[in-house]
Write an enzyme that holds these catalytic residues in place. Structure first.
Site, mmCIF file in Angstrom:
data_model
loop_
_atom_site.group_PDB
_atom_site.id
_atom_site.type_symbol
_atom_site.label_atom_id
_atom_site.label_comp_id
_atom_site.label_asym_id
_atom_site.label_seq_id
_atom_site.Cartn_x
_atom_site.Cartn_y
_atom_site.Cartn_z
ATOM 1 N N ASP A 1 -3.270 4.392 -2.324
ATOM 2 C CA ASP A 1 -4.225 4.960 -1.368
ATOM 3 C C ASP A 1 -4.086 6.482 -1.341
ATOM 4 O O ASP A 1 -3.474 7.043 -0.437
ATOM 5 C CB ASP A 1 -3.929 4.347 0.013
ATOM 6 C CG ASP A 1 -4.894 4.815 1.078
ATOM 7 O OD1 ASP A 1 -6.011 5.249 0.733
ATOM 8 O OD2 ASP A 1 -4.533 4.742 2.269
ATOM 9 N N LYS B 1 0.856 -1.194 0.000
ATOM 10 C CA LYS B 1 0.000 0.000 0.000
ATOM 11 C C LYS B 1 0.886 1.235 0.000
ATOM 12 O O LYS B 1 1.725 1.413 0.888
ATOM 13 C CB LYS B 1 -0.917 0.046 1.212
ATOM 14 C CG LYS B 1 -1.875 1.251 1.151
ATOM 15 C CD LYS B 1 -2.834 1.295 2.308
ATOM 16 C CE LYS B 1 -2.304 2.028 3.500
ATOM 17 N NZ LYS B 1 -2.338 3.500 3.385
ATOM 18 N N ASP C 1 -12.681 15.676 -4.434
ATOM 19 C CA ASP C 1 -12.754 16.958 -5.140
ATOM 20 C C ASP C 1 -14.017 16.911 -5.998
ATOM 21 O O ASP C 1 -14.802 15.964 -5.877
ATOM 22 C CB ASP C 1 -11.465 17.157 -5.981
ATOM 23 C CG ASP C 1 -11.121 18.626 -6.202
ATOM 24 O OD1 ASP C 1 -12.046 19.417 -6.495
ATOM 25 O OD2 ASP C 1 -9.940 18.984 -6.081
ATOM 26 N N LYS D 1 -6.777 8.647 -1.632
ATOM 27 C CA LYS D 1 -7.972 9.240 -0.993
ATOM 28 C C LYS D 1 -8.423 10.533 -1.685
ATOM 29 O O LYS D 1 -8.522 11.594 -1.058
ATOM 30 C CB LYS D 1 -7.700 9.521 0.486
ATOM 31 C CG LYS D 1 -7.403 8.274 1.321
ATOM 32 C CD LYS D 1 -7.376 8.598 2.810
ATOM 33 C CE LYS D 1 -7.158 7.400 3.694
ATOM 34 N NZ LYS D 1 -5.807 6.811 3.621
ATOM 35 N N THR E 1 -10.642 7.035 10.764
ATOM 36 C CA THR E 1 -10.631 6.467 12.121
ATOM 37 C C THR E 1 -9.930 7.393 13.110
ATOM 38 O O THR E 1 -9.983 7.169 14.313
ATOM 39 C CB THR E 1 -9.960 5.082 12.139
ATOM 40 O OG1 THR E 1 -8.760 5.161 11.390
ATOM 41 C CG2 THR E 1 -10.861 4.032 11.552
ATOM 42 N N ARG F 1 3.631 -0.841 10.183
ATOM 43 C CA ARG F 1 4.805 -0.835 11.056
ATOM 44 C C ARG F 1 5.157 -2.160 11.715
ATOM 45 O O ARG F 1 6.355 -2.412 11.924
ATOM 46 C CB ARG F 1 4.648 0.296 12.085
ATOM 47 C CG ARG F 1 4.793 1.675 11.416
ATOM 48 C CD ARG F 1 4.217 2.776 12.260
ATOM 49 N NE ARG F 1 2.762 2.654 12.378
ATOM 50 C CZ ARG F 1 2.007 3.446 13.133
ATOM 51 N NH1 ARG F 1 2.580 4.412 13.836
ATOM 52 N NH2 ARG F 1 0.695 3.288 13.174
HETATM 53 O O1 C5P Z 1 1.663 0.995 10.481
HETATM 54 P P1 C5P Z 1 0.197 0.701 10.508
HETATM 55 O O2 C5P Z 1 -0.103 -0.792 10.465
HETATM 56 O O3 C5P Z 1 -0.546 1.397 11.625
HETATM 57 O O4 C5P Z 1 -0.322 1.290 9.131
HETATM 58 C C1 C5P Z 1 -1.682 1.320 8.797
HETATM 59 C C2 C5P Z 1 -1.859 1.990 7.456
HETATM 60 O O5 C5P Z 1 -3.249 2.095 7.176
HETATM 61 C C3 C5P Z 1 -1.291 3.398 7.371
HETATM 62 O O6 C5P Z 1 -0.889 3.591 6.018
HETATM 63 C C4 C5P Z 1 -2.482 4.272 7.695
HETATM 64 O O7 C5P Z 1 -2.391 5.538 7.114
HETATM 65 C C5 C5P Z 1 -3.605 3.471 7.039
HETATM 66 N N1 C5P Z 1 -4.936 3.724 7.560
HETATM 67 C C6 C5P Z 1 -5.248 3.577 8.904
HETATM 68 N N2 C5P Z 1 -6.523 3.830 9.326
HETATM 69 C C7 C5P Z 1 -7.448 4.212 8.444
HETATM 70 C C8 C5P Z 1 -7.151 4.344 7.096
HETATM 71 C C9 C5P Z 1 -5.854 4.097 6.678
HETATM 72 O O8 C5P Z 1 -4.399 3.203 9.705
HETATM 73 N N3 C5P Z 1 -8.670 4.409 8.838
#
Ligand code: C5P
Length: 243
Positions: A65, A38, A70, A67, A129, A220
């Site tokens: 992604d 992603k 517009d 998002k 979120t 992460r």
């Molecule tokens: O590192 P981590 O597992 O927290 O990454 C989650 C990914 O999903 C990040 O790219 C974050 O921006 C994305 N994301 C999220 N919550 C959302 C939408 C996208 O954590 N509601």
């Protein structure tokens, strides 16, 4: 068919970095251990279409992604250009409205076809979120957070979106509200052995899949591990029941 055939490996690894070389090293290390990558605003703003093309060369499917949000004409143009890069998945904000989503869906088909790629699946982002009930109310939304998520997901589905990005805690609700063919892509997932970091309400990968998620986005816990490929394999083996 609306819901894409799920890859055998349902984990997309979020590469949240502006550093193209770092992303490239991760992609090379993760090939064969995750279902896709992603790439979001951070990577794309720094590295552009060329950066996406370089990572596509790893052979892993790309979830772009960005998002978009517009007016329909502008989103259509952006989606057409994004679809030409050959991503498997693309995102728009459902809050842009039905006409914007419908324009994005048509543009995704056109852009991919013109470049000779399969149509990317279009996902809607409902309520971020990072917003809690008070923050949502401050934007003028009167109902509950769940009601707003449900409303936006249905609006997106009816306008031609293939699915939504949602919190693991919304999966069961949206599966019920939007039906079995609606693709649910779920971040906020954490194996028991990984730190939650800034994610507030996490769920283990196997539980999110059992609730009805189609794809999981995990960043992460994989990218921050000493051995990212080993972390990705560990998640896979837990999902396969071999923990
Ligand atoms: O590192 P981590 O597992 O927290 O990454 C989650 C990914 O999903 C990040 O790219 C974050 O921006 C994305 N994301 C999220 N919550 C959302 C939408 C996208 O954590 N509601």
């Amino acid at each position: 068919m609306n819901r894409m055939t799920p890859p055998r490996n349902r984990v997309f690894c979020a590469l949240d970095t502006a550093d193209a070389e770092h992303a490239q090293r991760l992609a090379a290390a993760l090939a064969g251990t995750v279902g896709g990558l992603k790439l979001g605003l951070e990577f794309f703003t720094a590295n552009g279409p060329g950066g996406v093309a370089a990572l596509r060369a790893s052979g892993l499917p790309i979830f772009l992604d960005l998002k978009f949000h517009d007016i329909p004409n502008t989103v259509a143009g952006a989606v057409r250009a994004a679809a030409a890069l050959g991503p498997r998945l693309l995102t728009v904000h459902a809050g842009g409205g039905g006409a914007m989503i419908a324009a994005a869906r048509a543009a995704a088909e056109e852009g991919a076809a013109a470049a000779g790629h399969p149509r990317p699946r279009l996902l809607a982002v409902t309520v971020l979120t990072s917003l809690d009930a008070a923050a949502l109310a401050a934007t003028g939304v009167a109902g509950t957070l769940d009601a707003q998520v449900r409303r936006l997901a249905r609006l997106a589905r009816d306008a031609g979106a293939d699915g939504a990005v949602c919190s693991p805690h919304e999966v069961a609700m949206l599966r019920d509200a939007c039906g079995p063919d609606f693709l649910l892509v779920v971040p906020g997932v954490r194996p028991a052995w990984a730190a939650a970091q800034d994610q507030k309400r996490v769920m283990p990968p196997a539980v999110a899949l059992a609730q009805g998620a189609d794809l999981l986005v995990i960043g992460r816990p994989i990218t921050g591990a000493d051995d990212p490929a080993a972390a990705a394999r560990r998640i896979q083996s837990e999902l396969a029941g071999g923990a």
